[in-house]
Scaffold this active site. Structure first.
Site, PDB file in Angstrom:
ATOM      1  CB  CYS A  88      -0.911  -0.014   1.220  1.00 27.72           C
ATOM      2  SG  CYS A  88      -2.047   1.370   1.222  1.00 27.72           S
ATOM      3  CB  CYS A 239      -4.053   4.495  -5.710  1.00 22.75           C
ATOM      4  SG  CYS A 239      -3.947   2.719  -5.318  1.00 22.75           S
TER       5      CYS A 239
HETATM    6  O1  PYC Z   1      -1.844   3.691  -2.023  1.00 21.37           O
HETATM    7  O2  PYC Z   1      -1.312   1.727  -2.812  1.00 21.37           O
HETATM    8  C1  PYC Z   1      -2.094   2.483  -2.280  1.00 21.37           C
HETATM    9  C2  PYC Z   1      -3.418   1.975  -1.877  1.00 21.37           C
HETATM   10  C3  PYC Z   1      -3.919   0.725  -2.069  1.00 21.37           C
HETATM   11  C4  PYC Z   1      -5.199   0.720  -1.525  1.00 21.37           C
HETATM   12  C5  PYC Z   1      -5.448   1.965  -1.010  1.00 21.37           C
HETATM   13  N1  PYC Z   1      -4.344   2.721  -1.233  1.00 21.37           N
END
Ligand code: PYC
Length: 314
Positions: A88, A239
């Site tokens: 994550c 993300c």
């Molecule tokens: O930032 O990799 C990320 C992530 C995965 C799920 C929520 N954030």
């Protein structure tokens, strides 16, 4: 009354809860093995700490565990309301900020073992955190998925520490918050139909993150994204693993060269910066940088009589 201390933070909008005590004894092994045990045997603890009524489907938990890799400062298992994550990116930024807040680390580079490999983050004086993620790759380009009568979607399957289906085809819904519900419905449909069609990552794992990308209004960003996470919430940050997967696709298409920095805008307007290097074997080695802020020092209380002690019944 059970007490679990945690530190909450957010990384460019997306929350992380780092658990400081009270976690289960997962025994010995690599972080991958500990994560498998955690997923199999400790769903109650996972839900108690991140699901309603103490959390929400937006929240990502981070459980610190002993690393097996001798050169790592810590091991970490990231998890959400429905299961564990491979990696994550925003969570790693939250972990870095939390460890600094606790005085456990100083600025500099620190290596962390995750279930999918070793990741290094560099915490700088200005508060930025650059996460050197696991090698990322596109496994399939232009996969066509039938959705329903007269509708299909075409996109790429890529790995960035989690599995992603990445497409620009939003079903004509603009990538703005007024359309979050429609984008969420479409992403769920894509996820369901990917599973139904037997389309998985190249290790057979389900594709549990759906990423829509489109143009950004920000002059410092190359794209804007909407990422549906496994629990059903969209990522408030760009993300980190999704940015890595997208970068692997752009690298494979020759659209972004090694070393070139690009901005990735989240669905709520926040930004990560990302670039990649080539490994000796030609692999794409992404780095994703952003910032994180502490939001709370938490003591979660679990009363024995509480029917929601292990999260809201589902
Ligand atoms: O930032 O990799 C990320 C992530 C995965 C799920 C929520 N954030």
């Amino acid at each position: 009354m059970r007490r679990i201390h945690a530190i909450d933070s957010h990384s460019e909008g997306e929350p992380t809860r780092v658990i400081l005590n009270g976690g289960p004894d997962l025994g010995q092994g690599s972080v991958r093995e500990l994560s498998e045990r955690f997923a199999r045997d400790h769903g109650d603890f996972r839900r108690a700490t991140v699901d309603e009524p103490r959390g929400s489907e937006v929240l990502v938990g981070a459980l610190l565990v002993p690393p097996r890799a001798a050169d790592c400062a810590a091991g970490v298992i990231f998890f959400n309301t429905v299961g564990t994550l491979g990696m994550c990116g925003h969570g790693m930024m939250g972990l870095a900020r939390t460890l600094a807040h606790l005085g456990r680390i100083q600025c500099g580079t620190h290596r962390i073992e995750t279930p999918v490999g070793v990741v290094a983050f560099t915490l700088s004086d200005d508060g930025s955190i650059a996460v050197a993620n696991v090698a990322s790759r596109r496994t399939t380009k232009d996969v066509r998925v039938e959705l329903q009568a007269n509708d299909a979607v075409c996109g790429d399957v890529a790995w960035g520490g989690n599995w992603f289906f990445i497409t620009a085809d939003t079903g004509q819904h603009p990538l703005d918050r007024a359309h979050a519900d429609r984008l969420t419905s479409r992403a769920w449909l894509i996820r369901r139909e990917l599973a139904r069609a037997g389309i998985t990552g190249d290790d057979g794992s389900p594709i549990d993150h759906i990423e829509f990308t489109g143009p950004s209004q920000r002059s410092d960003c190359a794209w804007r994204s909407f990422v549906l996470c496994p629990g059903g919430a969209y990522d408030r940050s760009p993300c980190g693993t999704g940015t890595s997967a997208k970068l692997a696709c752009l690298a494979a298409d020759g659209k972004v060269a090694a070393g070139v920095r690009v901005g990735a805008e989240s669905f709520v307007g926040t930004r990560f910066e990302a670039w990649y290097q080539r490994g000796a074997d030609g692999a794409v080695l992404p780095t994703v940088a952003g910032r994180a802020w502490i939001t709370a020092e938490v003591c979660l209380l679990l009363e024995a009589s509480d029917p929601c002690a292990a999260g809201i019944p589902r």
